[in-house]
Design an enzyme around this catalytic site. Structure first.
Site, PDB file in Angstrom:
ATOM      1  N   ASP A  33      72.583  35.796  76.120  1.00 48.32           N
ATOM      2  CA  ASP A  33      71.430  35.319  76.889  1.00 48.32           C
ATOM      3  C   ASP A  33      71.184  36.315  78.011  1.00 48.32           C
ATOM      4  OD1 ASP A  33      69.692  33.617  78.660  1.00 48.32           O
ATOM      5  OD2 ASP A  33      70.215  32.092  77.194  1.00 48.32           O
ATOM      6  N   ASP A  60      69.929  41.464  76.455  1.00 45.38           N
ATOM      7  CA  ASP A  60      68.587  41.171  75.957  1.00 45.38           C
ATOM      8  C   ASP A  60      68.592  41.257  74.431  1.00 45.38           C
ATOM      9  OD1 ASP A  60      65.683  41.665  75.233  1.00 45.38           O
ATOM     10  OD2 ASP A  60      65.518  41.485  77.411  1.00 45.38           O
ATOM     11  N   SER A 126      58.623  25.565  65.607  1.00 41.17           N
ATOM     12  CA  SER A 126      58.014  24.510  66.425  1.00 41.17           C
ATOM     13  C   SER A 126      56.890  23.824  65.659  1.00 41.17           C
ATOM     14  CB  SER A 126      57.443  25.167  67.686  1.00 41.17           C
ATOM     15  OG  SER A 126      56.566  24.285  68.355  1.00 41.17           O
ATOM     16  N   ALA A 127      56.648  22.577  66.017  1.00 43.24           N
ATOM     17  CA  ALA A 127      55.500  21.858  65.457  1.00 43.24           C
ATOM     18  C   ALA A 127      54.191  22.556  65.804  1.00 43.24           C
ATOM     19  CB  ALA A 127      55.481  20.434  66.004  1.00 43.24           C
ATOM     20  N   TYR A 150      51.835  32.113  71.650  1.00 38.52           N
ATOM     21  CA  TYR A 150      53.175  31.544  71.423  1.00 38.52           C
ATOM     22  C   TYR A 150      53.278  30.986  70.003  1.00 38.52           C
ATOM     23  CZ  TYR A 150      56.985  28.164  71.451  1.00 38.52           C
ATOM     24  OH  TYR A 150      58.108  27.436  71.111  1.00 38.52           O
ATOM     25  N   LYS A 154      55.689  32.082  66.483  1.00 36.14           N
ATOM     26  CA  LYS A 154      56.551  31.226  65.634  1.00 36.14           C
ATOM     27  C   LYS A 154      56.123  31.341  64.169  1.00 36.14           C
ATOM     28  CE  LYS A 154      59.295  29.886  68.797  1.00 36.14           C
ATOM     29  NZ  LYS A 154      60.691  30.348  68.801  1.00 36.14           N
ATOM     30  N   PHE A 179      59.875  19.041  67.006  1.00 38.44           N
ATOM     31  CA  PHE A 179      58.753  18.344  67.627  1.00 38.44           C
ATOM     32  C   PHE A 179      59.008  18.360  69.150  1.00 38.44           C
ATOM     33  CE2 PHE A 179      55.635  17.166  64.437  1.00 38.44           C
ATOM     34  CZ  PHE A 179      56.207  17.891  63.404  1.00 38.44           C
ATOM     35  N   ASN A 200      55.535  20.309  80.756  1.00 38.69           N
ATOM     36  CA  ASN A 200      55.782  19.278  79.741  1.00 38.69           C
ATOM     37  C   ASN A 200      55.921  17.899  80.370  1.00 38.69           C
ATOM     38  OD1 ASN A 200      57.523  21.864  78.259  1.00 38.69           O
ATOM     39  ND2 ASN A 200      55.836  20.868  77.215  1.00 38.69           N
ATOM     40  N   LEU A 201      55.625  16.903  79.563  1.00 38.78           N
ATOM     41  CA  LEU A 201      55.485  15.546  80.093  1.00 38.78           C
ATOM     42  C   LEU A 201      56.765  14.983  80.728  1.00 38.78           C
ATOM     43  CD1 LEU A 201      53.630  13.090  80.417  1.00 38.78           C
ATOM     44  CD2 LEU A 201      54.447  12.281  78.191  1.00 38.78           C
ATOM     45  N   GLY A 295      43.177  22.826  74.754  1.00 41.44           N
ATOM     46  CA  GLY A 295      44.097  23.230  73.675  1.00 41.44           C
ATOM     47  C   GLY A 295      45.055  22.135  73.239  1.00 41.44           C
TER      48      GLY A 295
HETATM   49  P1  NAD Z   1      64.772  27.918  77.100  1.00 46.64           P
HETATM   50  O1  NAD Z   1      63.841  28.827  77.794  1.00 46.64           O
HETATM   51  O2  NAD Z   1      65.483  26.891  77.887  1.00 46.64           O
HETATM   52  O3  NAD Z   1      65.865  28.780  76.304  1.00 46.64           O
HETATM   53  C1  NAD Z   1      65.631  30.084  75.839  1.00 46.64           C
HETATM   54  C2  NAD Z   1      66.799  30.952  76.313  1.00 46.64           C
HETATM   55  O4  NAD Z   1      66.580  32.280  75.842  1.00 46.64           O
HETATM   56  C3  NAD Z   1      66.895  31.020  77.843  1.00 46.64           C
HETATM   57  O5  NAD Z   1      68.219  30.749  78.236  1.00 46.64           O
HETATM   58  C4  NAD Z   1      66.483  32.454  78.178  1.00 46.64           C
HETATM   59  O6  NAD Z   1      67.147  32.958  79.314  1.00 46.64           O
HETATM   60  C5  NAD Z   1      66.850  33.185  76.891  1.00 46.64           C
HETATM   61  N1  NAD Z   1      66.044  34.383  76.653  1.00 46.64           N
HETATM   62  C6  NAD Z   1      64.701  34.528  76.816  1.00 46.64           C
HETATM   63  N2  NAD Z   1      64.332  35.778  76.521  1.00 46.64           N
HETATM   64  C7  NAD Z   1      65.465  36.455  76.163  1.00 46.64           C
HETATM   65  C8  NAD Z   1      65.727  37.798  75.763  1.00 46.64           C
HETATM   66  N3  NAD Z   1      64.754  38.707  75.683  1.00 46.64           N
HETATM   67  N4  NAD Z   1      67.004  38.130  75.465  1.00 46.64           N
HETATM   68  C9  NAD Z   1      68.003  37.232  75.570  1.00 46.64           C
HETATM   69  N5  NAD Z   1      67.807  35.943  75.960  1.00 46.64           N
HETATM   70  C10 NAD Z   1      66.555  35.563  76.250  1.00 46.64           C
HETATM   71  O7  NAD Z   1      63.952  27.252  75.909  1.00 46.64           O
HETATM   72  P2  NAD Z   1      64.346  26.051  74.948  1.00 46.64           P
HETATM   73  O8  NAD Z   1      63.436  24.919  75.250  1.00 46.64           O
HETATM   74  O9  NAD Z   1      65.797  25.824  74.941  1.00 46.64           O
HETATM   75  O10 NAD Z   1      63.852  26.666  73.579  1.00 46.64           O
HETATM   76  C11 NAD Z   1      64.734  27.319  72.685  1.00 46.64           C
HETATM   77  C12 NAD Z   1      63.977  27.771  71.438  1.00 46.64           C
HETATM   78  O11 NAD Z   1      63.329  26.642  70.846  1.00 46.64           O
HETATM   79  C13 NAD Z   1      62.850  28.777  71.711  1.00 46.64           C
HETATM   80  O12 NAD Z   1      62.815  29.675  70.630  1.00 46.64           O
HETATM   81  C14 NAD Z   1      61.604  27.912  71.737  1.00 46.64           C
HETATM   82  O13 NAD Z   1      60.472  28.648  71.382  1.00 46.64           O
HETATM   83  C15 NAD Z   1      61.949  26.883  70.678  1.00 46.64           C
HETATM   84  N6  NAD Z   1      61.218  25.610  70.834  1.00 46.64           N
HETATM   85  C16 NAD Z   1      61.294  24.913  72.018  1.00 46.64           C
HETATM   86  C17 NAD Z   1      60.605  23.723  72.157  1.00 46.64           C
HETATM   87  C18 NAD Z   1      60.660  22.934  73.452  1.00 46.64           C
HETATM   88  O14 NAD Z   1      59.828  22.062  73.644  1.00 46.64           O
HETATM   89  N7  NAD Z   1      61.606  23.162  74.354  1.00 46.64           N
HETATM   90  C19 NAD Z   1      59.843  23.230  71.093  1.00 46.64           C
HETATM   91  C20 NAD Z   1      59.797  23.945  69.916  1.00 46.64           C
HETATM   92  C21 NAD Z   1      60.505  25.148  69.788  1.00 46.64           C
HETATM   93  C1  UD1 Z   2      53.444  21.634  74.522  1.00 48.95           C
HETATM   94  C2  UD1 Z   2      52.853  22.919  74.005  1.00 48.95           C
HETATM   95  C3  UD1 Z   2      53.441  23.204  72.623  1.00 48.95           C
HETATM   96  C4  UD1 Z   2      54.966  23.248  72.696  1.00 48.95           C
HETATM   97  C5  UD1 Z   2      55.447  21.925  73.272  1.00 48.95           C
HETATM   98  C6  UD1 Z   2      56.920  21.843  73.434  1.00 48.95           C
HETATM   99  C7  UD1 Z   2      50.623  23.033  75.016  1.00 48.95           C
HETATM  100  C8  UD1 Z   2      49.163  22.957  74.769  1.00 48.95           C
HETATM  101  N1  UD1 Z   2      51.414  22.804  73.947  1.00 48.95           N
HETATM  102  O1  UD1 Z   2      53.124  20.664  73.606  1.00 48.95           O
HETATM  103  O2  UD1 Z   2      52.963  24.414  72.105  1.00 48.95           O
HETATM  104  O3  UD1 Z   2      55.503  23.443  71.411  1.00 48.95           O
HETATM  105  O4  UD1 Z   2      54.844  21.728  74.571  1.00 48.95           O
HETATM  106  O5  UD1 Z   2      57.350  22.723  74.435  1.00 48.95           O
HETATM  107  O6  UD1 Z   2      51.074  23.315  76.101  1.00 48.95           O
HETATM  108  N2  UD1 Z   2      50.723  15.273  79.262  1.00 48.95           N
HETATM  109  C9  UD1 Z   2      50.078  14.631  80.303  1.00 48.95           C
HETATM  110  N3  UD1 Z   2      50.331  15.060  81.579  1.00 48.95           N
HETATM  111  C10 UD1 Z   2      51.176  16.088  81.862  1.00 48.95           C
HETATM  112  C11 UD1 Z   2      51.836  16.746  80.786  1.00 48.95           C
HETATM  113  C12 UD1 Z   2      51.576  16.322  79.499  1.00 48.95           C
HETATM  114  O7  UD1 Z   2      49.302  13.702  80.089  1.00 48.95           O
HETATM  115  O8  UD1 Z   2      51.345  16.435  83.035  1.00 48.95           O
HETATM  116  C13 UD1 Z   2      50.497  14.808  77.881  1.00 48.95           C
HETATM  117  C14 UD1 Z   2      49.875  15.853  76.971  1.00 48.95           C
HETATM  118  O9  UD1 Z   2      48.478  15.799  77.025  1.00 48.95           O
HETATM  119  C15 UD1 Z   2      50.438  15.428  75.605  1.00 48.95           C
HETATM  120  C16 UD1 Z   2      51.818  14.839  75.945  1.00 48.95           C
HETATM  121  O10 UD1 Z   2      51.753  14.503  77.322  1.00 48.95           O
HETATM  122  O11 UD1 Z   2      49.655  14.402  75.048  1.00 48.95           O
HETATM  123  C17 UD1 Z   2      52.955  15.807  75.718  1.00 48.95           C
HETATM  124  O12 UD1 Z   2      52.678  17.027  76.393  1.00 48.95           O
HETATM  125  P1  UD1 Z   2      53.739  18.223  76.504  1.00 48.95           P
HETATM  126  O13 UD1 Z   2      55.049  17.697  76.948  1.00 48.95           O
HETATM  127  O14 UD1 Z   2      53.106  19.300  77.295  1.00 48.95           O
HETATM  128  O15 UD1 Z   2      53.952  18.700  74.997  1.00 48.95           O
HETATM  129  P2  UD1 Z   2      52.892  19.160  73.880  1.00 48.95           P
HETATM  130  O16 UD1 Z   2      51.496  18.984  74.335  1.00 48.95           O
HETATM  131  O17 UD1 Z   2      53.275  18.485  72.625  1.00 48.95           O
END
Ligand code: NAD
Ligand code: UD1
Length: 345
Positions: A33, A60, A126-127, A150, A154, A179, A200-201, A295
């Site tokens: 990381d 990295d 990701s979804a 983004y 994916k 999801f 995020n929510l 979006g």
């Molecule tokens: P996060 O940011 O908490 O974790 C990602 C980690 O990767 C971090 O610790 C960061 O320091 C490290 N990182 C970033 N760039 C790097 C680089 N160039 N070299 C080495 N390390 C690096 O995110 P997360 O929520 O744990 O997500 C993990 C994976 O899941 C990601 O690929 C993300 O796209 C995917 N994902 C996340 C969500 C979500 O909602 N959290 C949803 C769908 C997919």
């Molecule tokens: C967002 C990302 C998506 C990513 C996912 C997980 C966008 C447009 N999409 O999705 O690409 O994979 O996070 O990291 O950013 N909401 C509110 N108020 C808030 C925040 C969110 O009403 O302050 C609502 C949103 O409109 C949505 C739900 O809560 O209906 C969930 O939102 P969020 O947690 O941001 O996730 P995604 O929209 O699914």
């Protein structure tokens, strides 16, 4: 002898929970990381949680020399690849950074793996690859629709991996489309706690419940959903972590590649999440209905049967448990620490 796993992005939100699940399952794990989105103190807390020293390389994913050195030293059997940039809005502003880390970083990793003869990888998708899907619950067969850079990274990552498998059948690939991950480890030692205002929510609601933010803005109540607010398939991060253990076992055991959604198959509206959080925290969560967020997708819910069929994956935690663990983490002792650049711990 225990199989050796490289966990990229293992200090992040999902990666840290997966680290614990992999150690519990008996794997020998090395984290790579660069801490761009994680706090270094997570390493101490992982040691506290597992009772073992953490093997970690601060590097990295784009650094081929360091990666090759790690493969030579550890002879990994497989990789679980989380390291990526993940903020949708930022990806629109800085698409090249997203292509560089998420796509070039993946290609760099795959090249080093190939040279080292390690050809098993679990990939975080990701979804978001579904864009606005035609069908909900959404099956894995739904078409790709990129909504932003983004999401494009994916889709590209999945396509690169699929074409690699088509070219060389020694590659075994598990693609997991998450999801909406939520919640934290029940120990309250690891979780998600963005320092900046969260996008995020659930982390946003957590800060409102804690009194750090005044109110939640609910982005639209005129969607075609039961209460008009957006519906998502929230999945407990500990369940999600378990999905990676199952994915890895399939790749290392039968050598069975797979592409699956990881969700519960159940949707919850924004207002349902607010109610659940109020119950869990015993705090008020003031909110105001505002415009739709640009979006945004009205409904994201997984068809969850394939993951069960292929991997035996079933979620165990409810929305109430996600909220309760989030609250425990947010109010726990580590919430007072100085978070990393974006604050995940
Ligand atoms: P996060 O940011 O908490 O974790 C990602 C980690 O990767 C971090 O610790 C960061 O320091 C490290 N990182 C970033 N760039 C790097 C680089 N160039 N070299 C080495 N390390 C690096 O995110 P997360 O929520 O744990 O997500 C993990 C994976 O899941 C990601 O690929 C993300 O796209 C995917 N994902 C996340 C969500 C979500 O909602 N959290 C949803 C769908 C997919
Ligand atoms: C967002 C990302 C998506 C990513 C996912 C997980 C966008 C447009 N999409 O999705 O690409 O994979 O996070 O990291 O950013 N909401 C509110 N108020 C808030 C925040 C969110 O009403 O302050 C609502 C949103 O409109 C949505 C739900 O809560 O209906 C969930 O939102 P969020 O947690 O941001 O996730 P995604 O929209 O699914």
């Amino acid at each position: 002898m225990a199989e050796k796993i490289l966990l990229t992005g293992g200090a992040g939100y999902i990666g840290s929970h997966t680290y614990v699940a992999l150690i519990d399952a008996g794997y020998e794990v090395t984290i790579l990381d660069n801490f761009t989105n994680a706090n270094r103190s997570v390493v101490d807390r992982l040691e506290q949680l597992t009772g073992k020293p953490v093997s970690i390389a601060e590097a990295d994913i784009r650094d081929a020399t360091t990666l090759a050195g790690l493969f030579a030293e550890h002879q990994f059997d497989a990789v679980v690849h989380f390291a990526a940039l993940k903020a949708v809005g930022e990806s629109v502003e800085r698409p090249l950074d997203y292509f560089d880390v998420n796509i070039s970083g993946l290609i760099n990793l795959l090249r080093v793996m190939d040279a080292a003869g390690c050809r098993r990888i679990v990939f975080s998708s990701s979804a978001t690859v579904y864009g606005v899907p035609d069908e909900t619950p959404t099956p894995e067969t739904a078409e790709f629709r990129a909504m932003n850079p983004y999401g494009q990274t994916k889709i590209s990552g999945e396509q690169i991996l699929n074409q690699l498998v088509a070219a060389d059948e020694r590659w075994k690939v598990g693609i997991l489309r998450y999801f909406n991950p939520a919640g934290a480890h029940d120990s309250a030692l690891i979780g998600e706690d963005p320092r900046d205002i969260p996008n995020n929510l659930m982390p946003y609601i957590a800060k409102v419940a804690a009194g750090e933010l005044a109110e939640l803005q609910v982005f639209g109540d005129d969607y075609d959903t039961p209460d008009g607010t957006g519906v998502r398939d929230y999945i407990h991060v500990v369940d999600l972590a378990k999905g990676h253990v199952l994915s890895l076992a399939a790749l290392l055991g039968e050598g069975q590649g797979h592409l699956v959604n990881l969700g519960t198959g159940e949707g919850h509206s924004v207002l349902e999440v607010v109610s659940a959080y109020k119950r869990a925290s015993n705090r008020d969560v003031p909110y105001r209905i505002t415009e739709r967020r640009a979006g945004d997708v009205p409904v994201y819910v997984a068809r969850a049967d394939k993951a069960e069929e292929v991997l035996g994956f079933r979620t165990e935690h409810t929305l109430d448990q996600m909220c309760a663990s989030s609250w425990k983490w947010i109010t726990g002792p580590h919430s007072q620490e100085d978070p990393g650049p974006e604050g995940n711990a």
